[in-house]
Motif scaffolding. Structure first.
Motif: not given
Length: 235
Positions: A1, A4, A24, A29-33, A56-57, A82, A86
């Motif tokens: 990751m 964010i 997308y 690589d990433f975390s998505y909200i 995704y969240e 977040r 992280q």
């Protein structure tokens, strides 16, 4: 990751889905909200369906706060929490912006190559490839990366981990609607360097989620009436 990534959403479903789907396609690589800020039932249902498809969240702000839209302060506070937890930079991509496959990677690479970065923004273009709002002020600037003390927008902007760890968004002024100007200036005030990347373009459809703000250009008298007398668009 590596980051964010967050997108605040207020309806404008077509543009919003375009934003989400472009993210997308990223080669990073990433975390998505996605934060749904009191949108219509139609938008809520569509976001839930897309969340199940892409993974995704999805946070419905109406479920956690009674404050009417816009709830940018809440978005920023949750996103900062977040990112700091992280140990990752935060990238805000608004729902009227379409990024390129390499946008996230290039923002992250630039950020990683700086000694003391604060905010790093991608330059906004229209669909013809011309620089547009809110970065017309940089239109005649030369260079791949412009270090600036001028405010950056959150259209597509990275906030460095160092800055996020130093400035607590829980202290943001609750009387304001938008915080990009304040946070830009706070970063430089704290000794961080802000940049606009002239060779990292994103497509921007200004105010797609809040079309009344187009009055600023079409009917400025009515816009400023709404701004000052109805308490809208507080910066």
């Amino acid at each position: 990751m590596q980051a964010i990534v967050v997108t605040p959403v207020k309806d404008a479903l077509k543009a919003t889905l375009q934003t989400i789907r472009a993210i997308y396609q990223s080669d990073t690589d990433f975390s998505y909200i996605v934060f749904n800020d009191n949108s219509t039932t139609e938008t809520r249902i569509a976001l839930e369906a897309e969340s199940k498809r892409l993974g995704y969240e999805l946070i419905h702000l109406e479920d956690i706060t009674e404050t009417p839209s816009p709830n940018y302060k809440t978005v920023l506070q949750i996103a900062q929490q977040r990112a700091v937890a992280q140990k990752l930079p935060l990238v805000i991509i608004e729902s009227d912006v379409t990024i390129q496959t390499d946008t996230l990677r290039r923002l992250l690479e630039f950020n990683g190559g700086q000694v003391n970065p604060g905010l790093v923004g991608a330059i906004t273009h229209d669909e013809r490839g011309e620089i547009n709002f809110p970065y017309l002020k940089f239109k005649d600037q030369q260079g791949a990366a412009i270090k600036t003390n001028r405010s950056l927008s959150f259209c597509c902007t990275l906030l460095s981990l160092g800055f996020l760890e130093k400035y607590d968004f829980r202290g943001l002024d609750v009387s304001k609607d938008w915080y990009d100007t304040h946070i830009s200036h706070k970063a430089t005030e704290l000794g961080f360097d802000n940049f606009i990347l002239m060779e990292v373009p994103v497509i921007h459809q200004p105010h797609a989620s809040r079309p009344w703000k187009m009055l600023k250009y079409k009917n400025p008298l009515l816009y400023y009436f709404k701004k000052w007398f109805l308490g809208k668009d507080k910066i």
